[in-house]
Write an enzyme that holds these catalytic residues in place. Structure first.
Site, PDB file in Angstrom:
ATOM      1  CG  ASP A  11      -1.861  -1.200   1.224  1.00  0.00           C
ATOM      2  OD1 ASP A  11      -2.200  -1.692   0.133  1.00  0.00           O
ATOM      3  OD2 ASP A  11      -2.208  -1.658   2.326  1.00  0.00           O
ATOM      4  CE  LYS A  14       2.329  -2.443  -4.296  1.00  0.00           C
ATOM      5  NZ  LYS A  14       2.089  -2.058  -2.882  1.00  0.00           N
ATOM      6  N   GLY A  38      -4.565  -4.249  -3.809  1.00  0.00           N
ATOM      7  CA  GLY A  38      -5.543  -3.203  -4.131  1.00  0.00           C
ATOM      8  C   GLY A  38      -4.740  -1.974  -4.497  1.00  0.00           C
ATOM      9  CG  HIS A  39      -1.968  -1.968  -6.978  1.00  0.00           C
ATOM     10  ND1 HIS A  39      -1.026  -2.484  -7.828  1.00  0.00           N
ATOM     11  CD2 HIS A  39      -1.724  -2.530  -5.771  1.00  0.00           C
ATOM     12  CE1 HIS A  39      -0.249  -3.320  -7.165  1.00  0.00           C
ATOM     13  NE2 HIS A  39      -0.663  -3.374  -5.913  1.00  0.00           N
ATOM     14  CD  GLN A 230       0.718  -8.924  -2.478  1.00  0.00           C
ATOM     15  OE1 GLN A 230       1.385  -9.629  -3.226  1.00  0.00           O
ATOM     16  NE2 GLN A 230      -0.503  -8.552  -2.790  1.00  0.00           N
TER      17      GLN A 230
HETATM   18  P1  GDP Z   1      -0.772   0.335  -3.539  1.00  0.00           P
HETATM   19  O1  GDP Z   1      -1.364  -0.927  -3.063  1.00  0.00           O
HETATM   20  O2  GDP Z   1       0.710   0.400  -3.298  1.00  0.00           O
HETATM   21  O3  GDP Z   1      -1.125   0.686  -4.954  1.00  0.00           O
HETATM   22  O4  GDP Z   1      -1.400   1.499  -2.620  1.00  0.00           O
HETATM   23  P2  GDP Z   1      -2.957   1.637  -2.197  1.00  0.00           P
HETATM   24  O5  GDP Z   1      -3.711   2.122  -3.353  1.00  0.00           O
HETATM   25  O6  GDP Z   1      -3.429   0.411  -1.513  1.00  0.00           O
HETATM   26  O7  GDP Z   1      -2.847   2.728  -1.054  1.00  0.00           O
HETATM   27  C1  GDP Z   1      -2.286   3.978  -1.282  1.00  0.00           C
HETATM   28  C2  GDP Z   1      -3.332   5.041  -0.917  1.00  0.00           C
HETATM   29  O8  GDP Z   1      -2.714   6.313  -0.838  1.00  0.00           O
HETATM   30  C3  GDP Z   1      -4.414   5.181  -1.980  1.00  0.00           C
HETATM   31  O9  GDP Z   1      -5.612   5.551  -1.343  1.00  0.00           O
HETATM   32  C4  GDP Z   1      -3.895   6.317  -2.844  1.00  0.00           C
HETATM   33  O10 GDP Z   1      -4.928   7.010  -3.501  1.00  0.00           O
HETATM   34  C5  GDP Z   1      -3.257   7.196  -1.815  1.00  0.00           C
HETATM   35  N1  GDP Z   1      -2.105   7.994  -2.271  1.00  0.00           N
HETATM   36  C6  GDP Z   1      -1.141   7.676  -3.168  1.00  0.00           C
HETATM   37  N2  GDP Z   1      -0.207   8.629  -3.215  1.00  0.00           N
HETATM   38  C7  GDP Z   1      -0.560   9.576  -2.324  1.00  0.00           C
HETATM   39  C8  GDP Z   1       0.034  10.799  -1.865  1.00  0.00           C
HETATM   40  O11 GDP Z   1       1.113  11.201  -2.290  1.00  0.00           O
HETATM   41  N3  GDP Z   1      -0.648  11.494  -0.906  1.00  0.00           N
HETATM   42  C9  GDP Z   1      -1.831  11.056  -0.378  1.00  0.00           C
HETATM   43  N4  GDP Z   1      -2.400  11.804   0.564  1.00  0.00           N
HETATM   44  N5  GDP Z   1      -2.404   9.908  -0.786  1.00  0.00           N
HETATM   45  C10 GDP Z   1      -1.768   9.177  -1.717  1.00  0.00           C
HETATM   46  P1  IMO Z   2      -0.937  -4.193  -2.240  1.00  0.00           P
HETATM   47  O1  IMO Z   2      -0.468  -4.736  -3.567  1.00  0.00           O
HETATM   48  C1  IMO Z   2      -0.984  -4.629   2.103  1.00  0.00           C
HETATM   49  C2  IMO Z   2      -1.098  -8.705   3.704  1.00  0.00           C
HETATM   50  C3  IMO Z   2      -2.362  -9.156   4.404  1.00  0.00           C
HETATM   51  C4  IMO Z   2      -1.797 -10.147   5.383  1.00  0.00           C
HETATM   52  C5  IMO Z   2      -0.668 -10.799   4.607  1.00  0.00           C
HETATM   53  C6  IMO Z   2      -1.038 -12.112   3.944  1.00  0.00           C
HETATM   54  O2  IMO Z   2      -2.217  -3.468  -2.283  1.00  0.00           O
HETATM   55  O3  IMO Z   2       0.183  -3.421  -1.584  1.00  0.00           O
HETATM   56  P2  IMO Z   2      -2.545 -12.792   1.856  1.00  0.00           P
HETATM   57  O4  IMO Z   2      -3.960 -12.457   1.524  1.00  0.00           O
HETATM   58  O5  IMO Z   2      -1.557 -12.338   0.845  1.00  0.00           O
HETATM   59  O6  IMO Z   2      -2.370 -14.234   2.221  1.00  0.00           O
HETATM   60  O7  IMO Z   2      -2.260 -11.967   3.209  1.00  0.00           O
HETATM   61  O8  IMO Z   2      -0.297  -9.862   3.594  1.00  0.00           O
HETATM   62  N1  IMO Z   2      -1.301  -8.187   2.328  1.00  0.00           N
HETATM   63  C7  IMO Z   2      -1.219  -6.893   2.002  1.00  0.00           C
HETATM   64  N2  IMO Z   2      -1.018  -5.802   2.762  1.00  0.00           N
HETATM   65  N3  IMO Z   2      -1.083  -4.505   0.762  1.00  0.00           N
HETATM   66  C8  IMO Z   2      -1.250  -5.593  -0.015  1.00  0.00           C
HETATM   67  O9  IMO Z   2      -1.216  -5.529  -1.363  1.00  0.00           O
HETATM   68  C9  IMO Z   2      -1.376  -6.851   0.596  1.00  0.00           C
HETATM   69  N4  IMO Z   2      -1.568  -8.108   0.140  1.00  0.00           N
HETATM   70  C10 IMO Z   2      -1.511  -8.906   1.208  1.00  0.00           C
HETATM   71  O10 IMO Z   2      -3.012  -8.071   5.034  1.00  0.00           O
HETATM   72  O11 IMO Z   2      -1.220  -9.466   6.476  1.00  0.00           O
HETATM   73 MG    MG Z   3      -2.907  -1.604  -1.811  1.00  0.00          MG
END
Ligand code: GDP
Ligand code: IMO
Ligand code: MG
Length: 430
Positions: A11, A14, A38-39, A230
């Site tokens: 998270d 990415k 979840g991206h 991840q």
């Molecule tokens: P990923 O899994 O690495 O793609 O990241 P996620 O989407 O799960 O979580 C990142 C969260 O931060 C999302 O809600 C994005 O919209 C948000 N986000 C990304 N870059 C920024 C930033 O520079 N500032 C803020 N405030 N939010 C951001």
């Molecule tokens: P993105 O790509 C954050 C965590 C789960 C759990 C552990 C194992 O959005 O960064 P799993 O379902 O893979 O067997 O869970 O890994 N986890 C993540 N945490 N971002 C993710 O993906 C994750 N994918 C799995 O919360 O602790």
């Molecule tokens: Mg994510």
């Protein structure tokens, strides 16, 4: 081939950055993980969350690939596809799926839930998407692959593996219909109906021997970006085992997950938040279980993009980042979400860990899941202002520039991209 991957516990942002960089590339490829990811992407006042589809999908004139290292849930995939088709995207032209990607079956999802339930308070905190059971079948050489759906004996193969899974579910005394711990109602029979319908939809997409595709792109001098899922600290080998995911989230996973030789790897973009978060169980040395952590969660909107769970929040952790940088050979750092810290008077960075015997270390100890590690902090003055309409790194407030400079110096890698809002446009690049 360049690789973008998370240096923390996932998270990091990415999705936003892959979408931002995508126009510079000809192919964006996911190489591991599955619907546990979840991206999130924000552009033109709309938010999109992608789980299995690469984050280059909204950009024209480039191809997106789901590589062999991925575990694919056809049902979730079909839902993602329908949403994109409804927006008018032509996925026949934009998306390819590796025939060697593994399938997540309905029983994998139940086995994930059964295994977590059996662990009680030692549960991993899995996303319950069936990731671990699907990778177990892959390594156990019993999995079904995307290419198998084109074979006439697919139904037989499915029935055989289902039989084994039912025996395991019976061992766990796990019912075939009921309610999961996350509140989801399930019924295996209905899940199977959805599964076979989704398989028919999957057949209509381009399924390929994608290792040839990627390598022919590289041979022609086309640019490929591998999109990690991840984060490095959830890696099956190097994360805080067993509180990890079931794939290699680090750079080597991109080579095996796409069929690309290490010598073809160019830049390795390591992405980090300006603080830390983790969702699910497992050690988190800089976690703030207080109002400061609550403030980070609130301002940073730190709730899972896949499960909606509250993310645990804490300060930046240099020993953890140094470890991730070492494992990945990171060449450039991308810093996200420093805007979340705008209103903090003081900001801390963990420089060392203090072990129970009093010794200081900059390394991740093997015992990290068993002992209490005390973080040693350096404190920084906050910048106390909004970040808006920045044109270049030179526009950053001095206190933030000092924070970034300290991170660069400590990690010995330059910060070349800086993101200061969820929006595509609010991104600086050196
Ligand atoms: P990923 O899994 O690495 O793609 O990241 P996620 O989407 O799960 O979580 C990142 C969260 O931060 C999302 O809600 C994005 O919209 C948000 N986000 C990304 N870059 C920024 C930033 O520079 N500032 C803020 N405030 N939010 C951001
Ligand atoms: P993105 O790509 C954050 C965590 C789960 C759990 C552990 C194992 O959005 O960064 P799993 O379902 O893979 O067997 O869970 O890994 N986890 C993540 N945490 N971002 C993710 O993906 C994750 N994918 C799995 O919360 O602790
Ligand atoms: Mg994510």
């Amino acid at each position: 081939m360049d690789i973008l991957l998370g240096l923390q516990w996932g998270d990091e942002g990415k999705g936003k950055v892959v979408d931002f960089l995508a126009p510079k590339y000809d192919l964006i490829a996911r190489f591991q993980g599955g619907p546990n990811a979840g991206h999130t992407l924000h552009f033109e006042n709309t938010k999109h969350v992608l789980h299995q589809i690469p984050s280059g999908i909204f950009r024209e004139k480039l191809l997106n690939l789901i590589g062999n290292g991925v575990v694919l849930d056809p049902v979730i995939f079909n839902k993602e596809i329908l949403a994109l088709v409804n927006m008018g995207l032509d996925l026949q032209k934009r998306l390819v799926v590796s025939k060697k990607a593994q399938l997540i079956l309905p029983t994998h999802r139940l086995l994930d839930a059964a295994s977590e339930k059996a662990k009680g308070d030692k549960k991993i905190g899995s996303t319950l998407k069936g990731i671990s059971p699907a990778y177990q079948d892959k390594i156990g050489r019993t999995g079904l692959r995307v290419g198998d759906i084109l074979q006439t004996d697919f139904a037989d193969k499915y029935a055989k593996i289902k039989e084994k899974h039912l025996a395991w579910l019976s061992f766990y005394q796990f019912p075939l219909q009921g309610t999961l711990s996350n509140g989801m109602n399930y019924d295996l029979e209905a899940m199977e109906t959805d599964f076979f319908a989704a398989i028919e939809s999957l057949k209509k997409l381009t399924l390929a021997d994608s290792e040839y595709l990627v390598n022919s792109y590289l041979q022609q001098g086309k640019k490929v970006l591998a999109e990690g899922a991840q984060g490095s600290l959830l890696d099956i080998d190097f994360g805080s085992y067993p509180f990890v995911t079931s794939s290699n989230t680090t750079v080597a996973g991109a080579c095996t997950g796409l069929g690309v030789a290490p010598k073809k790897v160019g830049e390795v973009f390591g992405i980090l938040k300006a603080y830390s978060t983790r969702v699910g169980g497992g050690p988190f040395p800089t976690e703030l279980a207080d109002e400061t952590g609550e403030k980070l969660r609130k301002i940073g909107n730190e709730f899972g993009a896949t499960t909606g769970r509250a993310r645990r929040c804490g300060w930046l952790d240099l020993p953890a980042l140094k470890y991730a940088i070492m494992l990945n050979g990171v060449t450039q750092l991308f810093m996200m979400k420093a805007d979340v810290l705008n209103s903090f008077e003081e900001i801390k960075i963990c420089t060392h860990y203090k072990l129970p015997d009093g010794t200081l270390t900059e390394q991740m100890p093997f015992e990290i899941t068993d002992v209490v590690i005390e973080p040693v902090y350096k404190t920084f003055k906050g910048w106390n202002c909004d970040l808006q309409n920045l044109k270049s790194f030179a526009d950053l407030p001095p206190a933030l520039a000092a924070y970034i400079a300290f991170v660069e110096e400590s990690l010995d890698v330059p910060v070349t991209l800086f993101s200061y809002s969820p929006n595509r446009a609010d991104t600086l690049m050196k």
